[in-house]
Design a protein around this motif. Sequence first.
Motif, PDB file in Angstrom:
ATOM      1  N   GLU A 112      -4.488  10.224   6.215  1.00  0.00           N
ATOM      2  CA  GLU A 112      -3.624  10.522   5.068  1.00  0.00           C
ATOM      3  C   GLU A 112      -3.286  12.007   5.021  1.00  0.00           C
ATOM      4  O   GLU A 112      -4.169  12.861   5.196  1.00  0.00           O
ATOM      5  CB  GLU A 112      -4.330  10.132   3.760  1.00  0.00           C
ATOM      6  N   HIS A 128      -3.283   1.035  -3.674  1.00  0.00           N
ATOM      7  CA  HIS A 128      -4.090   2.078  -3.036  1.00  0.00           C
ATOM      8  C   HIS A 128      -5.372   1.494  -2.462  1.00  0.00           C
ATOM      9  O   HIS A 128      -6.010   0.646  -3.107  1.00  0.00           O
ATOM     10  CB  HIS A 128      -4.474   3.171  -4.054  1.00  0.00           C
ATOM     11  N   ARG A 138       0.822  -1.210   0.000  1.00  0.00           N
ATOM     12  CA  ARG A 138       0.000   0.000   0.000  1.00  0.00           C
ATOM     13  C   ARG A 138       0.858   1.263   0.000  1.00  0.00           C
ATOM     14  O   ARG A 138       1.809   1.388   0.771  1.00  0.00           O
ATOM     15  CB  ARG A 138      -0.902   0.002   1.238  1.00  0.00           C
TER      16      ARG A 138
END
Length: 466
Positions: free
Chosen positions: A192, A114, A80
Amino acid sequence: MSITRFTVPLLAAAALLPVVPAVATAGEVAWQLCATVAKGWDPGDRRTECALVPVPLDYADPGGPKIDIAVSRIRATGARTGAVLLNPGGPGQSGLDMPRSVADSRAGGIGVHHDLVGFDPRGVGYSADIPCAVDVPEPDPGVPDKAKAREAAERAARANWRCVAAHPDFVRNLTTPTIARDLDRIRVALGEDKIGYYGVSWGSALGAQYRTLFDDHVDKMLLDSVMPPDLNVTAMDDGQATAGENTFHDFASWIARYDAVYRFGTTEPAVAKALLDLRAERGDVNGMLANPRREWAGLARQLAQIRDGGPISPESAKQPGRLGWDGEPHAFNHFQQTALLCNESPSPRDFETVWQHRLDRMKRLPVAGGYGLYEQLCVGWPLPARPWALTAGKSPLQLVGHTFEPVTPIGWAFAMRQRIGGDLMTIEDDVHGSLSALTCANVAVTFFDTGKTTTASCPGAPIPAP
């Protein structure tokens, strides 16, 4: 906590919401399988997780009432590197299932590195779905067109007024910048610093707005079937009708190439005249004259049968993706779409002007001029317009336009690129948001993995032969 409780009327839901932090962080978001918390979810789906992210009802009052935004995700299947938020457009369209649709498409490789993240925008689906509906009964067939249109517009306007009066703060905050701010709360909740974004149709406008406000938090952004940089529903109807008129002439040229099959004529002008003469005799064929290329073979056969005395098929008479004055859309929240468009479009609010625009459009564009959908929605809208103010950014941006598409005409993509930057890839088809279904979807995978953009042209699906 079951997501289904957020489909109750907004005011009741707002009164029941607990006190929550001003901004939810990754550790405060509880992820569960959507199949266990979301009513109606596919019980066999063991990939998609769901959570609720609290956001302010009004960002001007961040400490005031909150609503919850329903978010979904499918975790990356490999090493990821980040998350890509997804929006399918509308406005008014649910996006909670979009991670599955992208994962299962030719663009599914985005999900290797992702997390694929979907969400229902505020006012849609599980995200405080606002309970407003417009009930416009079938008009008396003997009533003149203008009277029918006026009755439909006035009924819709009265219903919109009632909903705005019942939920004024909520409706006033149904705007693209507000939903872009909701996106940023989702980013924070995901933990994030930067997010990727893949938006289609109105989702391209949402992405452009997010990039305008939060460019420093954009990793990479891809916008497919691009909206214009300035929202005006009058101009949207004009652009779509013009594209539809061009499609009609392309359709006539295609039929002319197969005159041995359809016998309408050997040149585009001859076929166009024959089809318009048929429409003069059978007005119910008008919805068959400017449809997507994949439908041309079946429609041409049906038109030839009608010319020769056969009946019209009810399914063939439908105009995909278009609504008349009395139409009712499906699979999304109609009121949320109306509120977003009318809150942001500086278009006329009075019926007479809108009706005259329609007549003028039909005079310029005799086939597709009557297909207008959006301008009529804002008749009688009670709130002032707050137009978009999109600007350029520095984050990697890939735009995707479709050469022959009537829903978001290719000119809109060029105008958006001029306003906000980025590189534009063109797809030689007329299919709305088709990138993820084509072999060139690998461009999207490469872009999100590397940031590499392209200005190449991509072939679309071929036009079926007779």
